[in-house]
Design an enzyme around this catalytic site. Structure first.
Site, PDB file in Angstrom:
ATOM      1  N   ASN A 272       4.189  -8.625   9.531  1.00 61.75           N
ATOM      2  CA  ASN A 272       5.294  -8.606   8.335  1.00 61.75           C
ATOM      3  C   ASN A 272       5.706  -7.286   8.284  1.00 61.75           C
ATOM      4  OD1 ASN A 272       5.319 -11.595   7.270  1.00 61.75           O
ATOM      5  ND2 ASN A 272       3.199 -11.072   7.557  1.00 61.75           N
TER       6      ASN A 272
ATOM      7  N   CYS B 207       0.999  -1.149  -0.005  1.00 60.92           N
ATOM      8  CA  CYS B 207      -0.109  -0.037  -0.086  1.00 60.92           C
ATOM      9  C   CYS B 207       1.046   1.213  -0.225  1.00 60.92           C
ATOM     10  CB  CYS B 207      -0.834  -0.021   1.324  1.00 60.92           C
ATOM     11  SG  CYS B 207      -0.064  -0.144   2.607  1.00 60.92           S
TER      12      CYS B 207
END
Lengths: 322, 346
Positions: free
Chosen positions: A167, A128
Site C-alpha cells: 500500500n 508513521c
C-alpha cells in the site's frame, strides 16, 4: 496504583501491536488486558500471555462477545480489517484508536491537536511518516504561512512490512493529506524511500516548507526546536540532525513561479526498543503516539482525579475501598 | 554471425528525454521535446521515454521542479511521434497510480516501473493497474550492482508475477563491469525467460556503457536502453548512436538508421543539452563508489552551497549506501562535511 485505569484491548498481534503492549504496560492511565489476533503462531500473542494479558486467535469477534468490554481498543491490523471492526466498536461504546490507514475518524498528531478529539469514538494516527513529519510542518505553519510542504521519509527495508509494501500509494496519499489538514500546508507531498543497507539505518525524515521570502526565519527556527522537544517527550529518540536550513528559492508550479524561502528540516527517529529494534523509529513513533493518545483519552474518561496528573492519596483510598 | 544463427534483435528505448532530464535539471521545453522526438522517430528509434528524471510526480524540492509539467511533455511527444511509442517511468513512493492513468490518457503506451533492486514488492499494485489499463509494462531493478545475480532474479520473479513483461538490470551507478552484466542478465533470463523479456540500462560512469550493453544482448537481453549523445544522469547513458554503430558491425539488429541517429545527436540533441555528459572526476567517483547517477548535479549544487568538495559528498553517499531517491541526504552529508571542515580549522 490509584485510580482505576482505562482498560484496553490491542487488536492485531504483529510487530506494532506487540511493541504497543509494552508501552501501555508502563502507562499510568491505560491497562492493557486483552491481545487479539488470528495466528496461533504469533509471537505477540505468546508475549502477551507471558505479560498476563488474555489472548485469543479468534479475532475481534471474540472480544466483542466477552462479558466485560474494554474502554479503549487499539487496532493495528489493516485498513480493510479496521473498516469492518470500527462500526462494531462504536456500537459497543468502545473508543477506537486506529493505527491503520483506514482513517475512519479524525487524524491526530499528539503535539498538534491531541486535545481536539478526545471525545471522538474513533481517531486515526495517519502514517508513521506522518507522525514523524507533520509536527515539523505544523511548527513552521504556526509561525509563517506554508504554501507547500514536502516530506521524504527514509526507512530501513526491514522495518517496512508487507502491509506497507502492498500500500505504498496509500502511504503517500494519506501522509500528503495529513500534511495539509493537520500540518497546515496549503499543498502537501510525501515521498517514501526504502533502504536495505545492513546494519539497518535509523529512520530519517526531511521536511521542506515553502514560506514567504520575508518570513521571520529566527522565529521559525525557534518554533521547530520547541516542537522537537515536545515530540521528544513521548519519543525520546526524536532529534534534529542539523540546524534548520534556509534557502531563497524559486518554486515552480503549474501557475508560474514565485520566489520563496525554503525551510529544510532534518530529523532522525530512533525507537525505544521495547519490542521493535531501535532502527525502526518509524514504527516506534506510531506506538508512542498511540500511547500518548490512549493516555489522554483515559484521563478524560476517568471520573476520579481527572484534572490532575496522578491521583491524590485520598482518591486512592476511596478507589481501593470499592 | 555464423551460418544458421538467427540474427540477434534488440529493442532500444531512448531515454534522453527522461534520464536526460537529470542532466537538464528537468528544464525541458515543449519545443525541445517536439524537435528531439521528431528526429529520433525519423531515425527509427522504436521507443522514446519522456518523464521527469525521477519518474512521474518527481517534480519536487527533493529532485528539482519541472520547467514544463511532464504530462504536457508526454502529450507533445505522443502528438509528434509517427512510429515510435512513448514510454514513461514511475517510482512507487514518488508517483502514484493516478499518475500512471494520466500518462495513459495522454497517449503513452509503455509503463516502466522502477524500484530499488531489493524492493520489487512495492510495485505489485502498480503493475496490476498498468496491465489492467492496457499498457505494456517494464520493470526496473535499480542499483543492480549492489546485489548478486541470484538475488536480482528473485526480485525479477516478483515483478513478473505482478504483471511485468520485461525486467531490466539497471546499472544506475554505472558501476557494473562486463561479465557482471552478463551474469545478471543470464540469471534473470533463467528465472523469468519463459514469461517475460529481460533488459539492460547502462550508465557511462566507468566508460563501459556500449560494451556492457553488447554483453547484455549476448546474454539474452532483448531490450536495451541508451540516450542519444549520452544525454542522461552522471556521465550519461549508453550512447545510442555508438551502440547502433557497433550493433551494425557485429550483427545485432536495432532497426535504427546509424547515419540518421548520428545527425540527430549532433544537430538536434546536443544543442538541447546544457553541456556534454562527460566522464569527469565526479562522474567517475559514482562509478567507482557505486553511487546513484542522478546525485551528480545535486552534489555539485550542495558543494557550492556549503563550500565543500562535491567528490567527497559522492564518496560519502557511497559509504552510507544511499539508494536512488535519497537526494535529501546529500544536504545532510554536505552539512557534516562542513562541520568537519570547521573543526579542522586552526
Amino acid at each position: 496504583m490509584s485510580d482505576r485505569k482505562a482498560t484496553a484491548a490491542i487488536v492485531g498481534s504483529g510487530n506494532i501491536g506487540t511493541d504497543l503492549m509494552y508501552k501501555l504496560l508502563r502507562s499510568d492511565w491505560v491497562e492493557p488486558r486483552w491481545m487479539v489476533g488470528i495466528d496461533p503462531q504469533s509471537e505477540g500473542l505468546r508475549r502477551a500471555a507471558e505479560c498476563g494479558l488474555q489472548t485469543t486467535v479468534q479475532g475481534a469477534d471474540w472480544l466483542l462477545g466477552q462479558d466485560e468490554l474494554p474502554d479503549l481498543v487499539f487496532e493495528a491490523t489493516s485498513a480493510q480489517v479496521h473498516r469492518t471492526n470500527a462500526p462494531r466498536y462504536a456500537e459497543a461504546g468502545i473508543r477506537a484508536i486506529d493505527l491503520t490507514p483506514a482513517a475512519i475518524g479524525p487524524y491526530v498528531i499528539p503535539p498538534v491537536n491531541l486535545g481536539e478529539h478526545l471525545g471522538a469514538p474513533n481517531v486515526n494516527l495517519i502514517t508513521c511518516g506522518g507522525q514523524a513529519t507533520i509536527p515539523m510542518v505544523a511548527a513552521v505553519s504556526r509561525v509563517a504561512p506554508v504554501s507547500y510542504a514536502e516530506i521524504v521519509a527514509t526507512v530501513a527495508s526491514r522495518s517496512a512490512g508487507p502491509g506497507t509494501r502492498a500500500n505504498i500509494d496509500e502511504f503517500t496519499r494519506t501522509t500528503s493529506r495529513g500534511i495539509e489538514v493537520i500540518g497546515g500546508a496549503q499543498r502537501g507531498k510525501a515521498i517514501i524511500v526504502l533502504n536495505p543497507a545492513d546494519p539497518p539505518m535509523i529512520m530519517r525524515d526531511t521536511i521542506f516548507c515553502a514560506v514567504p521570502a520575508d518570513a521571520d526565519l529566527d522565529a521559525i527556527a525557534a518554533s521547530i526546536r520547541q516542537m522537537v522537544a515536545e515530540v521528544a517527550t513521548y519519543v525520546p529518540g526524536y532529534r534534529l540532525l542539523n540546524d534548520p536550513q534556509f534557502d531563497q528559492t524559486t518554486v515552480v508550479t503549474g501557475a508560474g513561479s514565485t520566489t520563496m524561502a525554503r525551510v529544510s528540516i532534518f530529523v532522525e527517529v530512533e525507537g525505544a526498543g521495547d519490542f521493535l529494534a531501535p532502527y525502526a523509529g518509524n514504527l516506534d513513533i506510531m506506538t508512542a503516539a498511540a500511547t500518548a493518545v490512549g493516555d489522554a483519552m483515559a484521563r478524560s474518561l476517568t471520573t476520579v482525579g481527572a484534572t490532575t496528573v496522578g491521583a491524590t492519596a485520598v482518591g486512592a483510598t476511596e478507589e481501593e475501598a470499592r | 554471425m555464423s551460418i544458421g544463427q538467427e540474427q540477434l534483435k534488440v529493442r532500444i528505448t531512448d531515454t534522453s528525454l527522461r534520464d536526460g532530464s537529470h542532466a537538464k535539471r528537468h528544464q525541458f521545453t515543449e519545443a525541445e521535446v517536439i524537435s528531439i522526438v521528431s528526429a529520433l522517430d525519423a531515425a527509427g528509434v522504436p521507443v522514446i521515454e519522456v518523464t521527469h528524471g525521477d519518474g512521474l510526480g518527481g517534480s519536487s524540492f527533493t529532485y528539482g521542479f519541472s520547467h514544463t509539467p511532464e504530462q504536457t511533455l508526454i502529450q507533445a511527444a505522443v502528438r509528434t511521434a509517427r512510429t515510435a511509442r512513448i514510454a514513461f517511468l514511475m517510482l512507487p513512493g514518488v508517483g502514484v497510480t493516478d499518475d500512471i492513468l494520466a500518462a495513459a490518457d495522454n497517449g503513452a503506451s509503455i509503463c516502466r516501473i522502477a524500484t530499488h533492486c531489493t524492493e520489487a514488492d512495492i510495485s505489485v499494485q502498480h503493475f496490476g493497474l498498468a496491465r489492467e489499463r492496457g499498457l505494456e509494462t517494464v520493470g526496473f531493478l535499480m542499483m543492480a550492482h549492489s546485489q548478486p545475480p541470484e538475488a536480482l532474479a528473485k526480485q525479477a520473479r516478483i515483478m513478473v508475477d505482478a504483471g511485468c513483461q520485461c525486467v531490466y538490470v539497471v546499472d544506475s551507478a554505472g558501476a557494473l563491469i562486463l561479465e557482471q552484466v552478463g551474469d545478471r542478465v543470464a540469471a534473470l533470463v533463467a528465472e523469468v525467460g519463459d514469461d517475460a523479456q529481460v533488459g539492460f540500462h547502462g550508465h557511462e560512469n566507468l566508460g563501459l556503457g556500449v560494451a556492457n550493453s553488447v554483453l547484455a544482448a549476448r546474454a539474452g537481453a532483448r531490450q536495451i536502453d541508451g540516450s542519444t549523445r549520452r544525454f542522461g544522469a552522471g556521465a550519461g547513458n549508453t550512447p545510442v548512436e555508438a551502440f547502433v554503430g557497433v550493433c551494425d558491425k557485429i550483427g545485432i539488429h536495432t532497426g535504427i538508421d546509424f547515419f540518421a541517429i548520428v545527425d540527430a545527436a549532433e544537430d538536434v540533441v546536443r544543442p538541447a543539452m546544457p553541456e556534454e555528459c562527460l566522464l569527469d572526476r565526479m562522474a567517475l567517483m559514482m562509478g567507482y563508489a557505486g553511487v546513484y547517477s542522478s546525485f551528480l548535479k545535486h552534489a555539485y549544487r550542495q558543494a557550492e552551497r556549503y563550500g565543500v568538495s562535491g567528490a567527497q559528498i559522492l564518496v560519502r553517499a557511497g559509504e552510507r549506501k544511499l539508494v536512488g531517491g535519497q537526494e535529501d541526504q546529500l544536504i545532510d552529508i554536505a552539512l557534516e562535511l562542513q562541520r568537519e571542515q570547521n573543526l579542522a580549522l586552526p
